[in-house]
Design a protein around this motif. Sequence first.
Motif, short mmCIF file in Angstrom:
data_model
loop_
_atom_site.label_atom_id
_atom_site.label_comp_id
_atom_site.label_asym_id
_atom_site.label_seq_id
_atom_site.Cartn_x
_atom_site.Cartn_y
_atom_site.Cartn_z
N THR A 37 0.82 -1.21 0.00
CA THR A 37 0.00 0.00 0.00
C THR A 37 0.85 1.26 0.00
OG1 THR A 37 -0.12 -0.03 2.42
CG2 THR A 37 -1.91 -1.13 1.22
N ASP A 38 2.12 1.12 0.31
CA ASP A 38 3.01 2.27 0.49
C ASP A 38 3.88 2.46 -0.75
OD1 ASP A 38 4.29 4.14 2.69
OD2 ASP A 38 5.94 3.22 1.58
N ILE A 39 3.94 3.68 -1.26
CA ILE A 39 4.71 3.93 -2.48
C ILE A 39 6.19 3.69 -2.27
CG2 ILE A 39 4.90 6.41 -2.00
CD1 ILE A 39 4.80 6.81 -5.07
N ALA A 40 6.69 3.96 -1.07
CA ALA A 40 8.11 3.71 -0.80
C ALA A 40 8.42 2.22 -0.91
CB ALA A 40 8.48 4.23 0.59
N ASP A 41 7.53 1.38 -0.36
CA ASP A 41 7.70 -0.07 -0.49
C ASP A 41 7.62 -0.50 -1.95
OD1 ASP A 41 7.89 -0.22 2.22
OD2 ASP A 41 5.91 -1.08 2.55
N ALA A 42 6.67 0.06 -2.67
CA ALA A 42 6.48 -0.32 -4.07
C ALA A 42 7.71 -0.02 -4.91
CB ALA A 42 5.26 0.40 -4.65
N LEU A 72 -1.99 -6.47 -6.96
CA LEU A 72 -1.13 -5.85 -5.95
C LEU A 72 -0.95 -4.36 -6.24
CD1 LEU A 72 1.66 -8.57 -5.61
CD2 LEU A 72 -0.09 -8.01 -3.90
N TYR A 73 -0.99 -3.57 -5.19
CA TYR A 73 -0.83 -2.12 -5.28
C TYR A 73 -1.78 -1.52 -6.32
CZ TYR A 73 1.78 2.30 -4.97
OH TYR A 73 2.14 3.62 -4.76
N LYS A 74 -2.99 -2.05 -6.38
CA LYS A 74 -3.98 -1.61 -7.36
C LYS A 74 -4.37 -0.17 -7.10
CE LYS A 74 -8.01 -3.44 -9.76
NZ LYS A 74 -9.03 -4.53 -9.77
N PHE A 104 13.90 -7.01 -5.73
CA PHE A 104 13.67 -8.40 -6.15
C PHE A 104 14.26 -8.71 -7.51
CE2 PHE A 104 11.06 -8.57 -2.48
CZ PHE A 104 11.05 -9.91 -2.14
N ASP A 105 14.50 -7.71 -8.32
CA ASP A 105 15.28 -7.96 -9.53
C ASP A 105 16.63 -8.57 -9.16
OD1 ASP A 105 13.64 -7.32 -11.62
OD2 ASP A 105 14.31 -5.24 -11.79
N VAL A 106 17.26 -8.02 -8.14
CA VAL A 106 18.57 -8.51 -7.72
C VAL A 106 18.44 -9.84 -6.96
CG1 VAL A 106 20.70 -7.96 -6.48
CG2 VAL A 106 19.39 -6.13 -7.55
N LEU A 107 17.46 -9.93 -6.05
CA LEU A 107 17.29 -11.17 -5.28
C LEU A 107 17.06 -12.37 -6.19
CD1 LEU A 107 15.09 -10.05 -2.24
CD2 LEU A 107 17.51 -10.66 -2.24
N PHE A 108 16.21 -12.19 -7.19
CA PHE A 108 15.95 -13.32 -8.10
C PHE A 108 17.20 -13.66 -8.92
CE2 PHE A 108 11.26 -12.10 -7.97
CZ PHE A 108 10.93 -13.16 -7.13
N PHE A 127 5.61 -0.08 -10.65
CA PHE A 127 5.55 -1.29 -9.85
C PHE A 127 5.25 -2.53 -10.71
CE2 PHE A 127 3.07 -4.17 -6.99
CZ PHE A 127 4.04 -4.39 -6.02
N LEU A 128 4.77 -2.30 -11.93
CA LEU A 128 4.36 -3.42 -12.79
C LEU A 128 5.49 -4.41 -13.08
CD1 LEU A 128 1.97 -1.60 -15.29
CD2 LEU A 128 1.38 -2.91 -13.23
N PRO A 129 6.74 -3.97 -13.24
CA PRO A 129 7.81 -4.96 -13.45
C PRO A 129 7.94 -5.96 -12.31
CG PRO A 129 8.56 -2.78 -14.09
CD PRO A 129 7.24 -2.59 -13.43
N PHE A 130 7.68 -5.52 -11.07
CA PHE A 130 7.72 -6.45 -9.94
C PHE A 130 6.63 -7.51 -10.09
CE2 PHE A 130 5.96 -7.55 -5.71
CZ PHE A 130 7.05 -8.22 -5.19
N ILE A 131 5.45 -7.11 -10.50
CA ILE A 131 4.35 -8.07 -10.71
C ILE A 131 4.74 -9.09 -11.78
CG2 ILE A 131 1.99 -8.30 -11.56
CD1 ILE A 131 1.35 -5.63 -10.22
#
Length: 252
Positions: free
Chosen positions: A170-175, A203-205, A182-186, A213-217
Amino acid sequence: MKKTTEHEAGPEAGYQALLLAGELQPDISQSRAVNALERLHRELLTFSEVNNRLNQRSLSLLWPFRFLTKKNNGLAVPKGVYLYGGVGRGKSMLMDLFFSVSRIDQKKRVHFHEFMLEVHARLKAINEHSAQKRKQDSRHMSGDHDPIPVVAQEIADETILLCFDELHVTDIADAMVLTRLFDVLFELGVVVVATSNRHPDDLYKNGLNRQRFLPFIERIKEKLDIAILDGPIDYRYNRLNGAQTYYCPIDE
């Protein structure tokens, strides 16, 4: 076929035991989710065996599985699992069952909100350290240091299997942090199991700057098997049914 030992018993065996004990009722969607978790459990067992063999050959690799491709015995990083569905459908229970039987030593189970607090604390510590370095040495003034890859490497050093409960953004900073983190973690080979009330696409709709945020999805959908739990039983409600429950304040 290799006989499964008790030590290797996975989430499928644990789930069947709960059914036999009467603690759970047959649920088709739960069975499908257990199949996905069992698949991951077996793949992680295989990777553990490969890891042990590589260690015996004294190969100093941080997380060897991320280097394995089709040209390395056809092995690749196992796909994680994303469990989503309504409240009380057994998402957290199944993830905890999977986590309890996993033989991966470097594993972590955490509520998603707590994980993000930890990530922001790490980022703050790195930024403060960099600022102190710049004060001490003018050579550090040139260029901006990106702390996110450093945090991702720290997490990957500590954790191979990362289990999130209640992924909800829900938080833009988290998004903004999640996509890059997660690009790096994966890429470092971290395997993720997550639970959420929402499908990844939701998510984050309607969130601010959601397009970033869409690349994370898309990464979630690429790196994790998506399993829905939509059975008819709300186990959380059933556990509360008949219990002495109070509402506060006493009003309409």
